[in-house]
Scaffold this active site. Structure first.
Site, mmCIF file in Angstrom:
data_model
loop_
_atom_site.group_PDB
_atom_site.id
_atom_site.type_symbol
_atom_site.label_atom_id
_atom_site.label_comp_id
_atom_site.label_asym_id
_atom_site.label_seq_id
_atom_site.Cartn_x
_atom_site.Cartn_y
_atom_site.Cartn_z
ATOM 1 N N ASP A 161 -3.859 -7.497 -0.535
ATOM 2 C CA ASP A 161 -2.685 -8.456 -0.681
ATOM 3 C C ASP A 161 -3.405 -9.594 -1.853
ATOM 4 O OD1 ASP A 161 -1.808 -7.402 1.367
ATOM 5 O OD2 ASP A 161 -1.903 -8.732 2.841
ATOM 6 N N CYS A 169 -11.041 4.249 2.692
ATOM 7 C CA CYS A 169 -9.973 5.022 2.323
ATOM 8 C C CYS A 169 -9.253 5.322 3.762
ATOM 9 C CB CYS A 169 -9.966 6.072 1.390
ATOM 10 S SG CYS A 169 -8.257 7.028 1.002
ATOM 11 N N ASN A 190 -10.765 -7.960 -0.509
ATOM 12 C CA ASN A 190 -9.528 -6.980 -1.023
ATOM 13 C C ASN A 190 -8.425 -7.019 -0.077
ATOM 14 O OD1 ASN A 190 -9.071 -3.530 -0.905
ATOM 15 N ND2 ASN A 190 -8.493 -4.795 -2.751
#
Length: 321
Positions: free
Chosen positions: A192, A85, A190
């Site tokens: 787009d 994150c 992961n």
């Protein structure tokens, strides 16, 4: 994705089809262990919400092993350590992609979580990473290799650095380097994934074993089913029509009312209608009515007024499993 991966939305996506594994929003380990109301809402699950991954974040000073055990005791099949994150309130204080800056410490933390969770419960511990903090600190391949060595069962890699946030295109070559760095564990790509073709291209060009869909699902919850059809059967499913979109939004409303409350339903659909409406044309009036609605009944009425006659043979998604 903060605020979007709640139980009602996960159930909606599962009902529409194609979901292999769903994850909660980020869970702060301190809030989780003390039973903070917000954390309990984020971690809420039910029998239909399976298999479920609970995604925890923190650093080596935090009780991640205890939070991992809590997650398994409260319905999770998998515990995921978030190391990717990039948002400041996570990455600059508590964990997330901050963990990319000290590989040795992060590997020791992951080993502690694995040793606490897997032998006792049999549940796997996974990790989500980015390529690195910035272009000068690309640690994804090394970190993935070392995480595998301490028992991490699978790794999801977002193909950008923390510095990039969500700017620019996902770096497929970076994901491929992580795939090449490990011996046997699955690597999930992961970033787009907005269409089934995006998913197929990522797997083909990186060699990853699957894909994780995030922001793309906020506009199109059918994306999982479309990806499944593309990868499994080579079929390109068309986007649903206007009637299906409106029925889906009403089903989302029903699920929020069932598992949260009317206030949450109004807030979520007011904020989400612009994304959903990208799947339809000529719905400016519907968007205005939902944004100005003061009750769930107002939203439901607006959806019914915008709905064309049902096509022959149409079956509602409401209550579908």
């Amino acid at each position: 994705m903060a605020g979007h991966c709640d139980l009602p939305f996960r159930l909606l996506c599962r009902e529409l089809g194609g979901v292999g594994l769903a994850s909660t929003d980020l869970l702060n380990v301190h809030s989780l262990l003390r039973g903070a109301p917000k954390a309990m809402k984020l971690a809420a699950t039910c029998e239909a919400d399976a298999p479920l991954c609970m995604q925890v974040y923190g650093n080596s000073a935090d009780p991640l092993p205890e939070a991992g055990l809590w997650a398994i005791d409260h319905g999770a099949a998998i515990v995921d350590i978030n190391m990717g994150c990039p948002v400041d309130k996570v990455a600059k204080k508590h964990g997330g992609s901050l963990l990319l800056c000290d590989v040795d410490d992060t590997v020791r933390l992951a080993e502690r979580v694995v040793e606490a969770v897997t032998p006792q419960t049999g549940a796997p511990v996974t990790a989500k990473i980015r390529l690195g903090w910035d272009d000068g600190r690309i640690v994804g391949p090394e970190l993935a290799r070392r995480l595998e060595q301490v028992g991490i069962a699978a790794i999801t890699v977002h193909g950008r650095t923390t510095e990039q946030m969500f700017r620019g295109q996902v770096r497929l070559e970076g994901i491929a380097a992580v795939v090449d760095a490990v011996d046997a564990i699955p690597i999930i790509g992961n970033g787009d994934i907005h269409t089934a073709a995006d998913a197929a291209a990522m797997i083909e060009q990186t060699g990853c074993h699957g894909v994780m869909v995030a922001r793309g699902a906020l506009r199109n919850p059918w994306l999982f089913k479309q990806i499944q059809a593309k990868l499994r059967d080579g079929v390109d499913l068309p986007d649903p029509g206007r009637h299906e979109w409106l029925a889906m939004i009403e089903r989302h409303l029903d699920l929020i009312l069932e598992h949260r409350d009317e206030r949450a339903a109004i807030h979520r659909l007011r904020s989400g209608i612009s994304r959903y409406a990208k799947g339809m044309r000529g719905v400016w009036q519907l968007k205005d009515q939902i944004r100005s609605g003061s009750s769930a009944d107002d939203i439901r009425q607006a959806l019914h007024l915008a709905r064309p006659p049902a096509p022959t043979g149409y079956r509602s998604t409401k209550g579908a499993q």
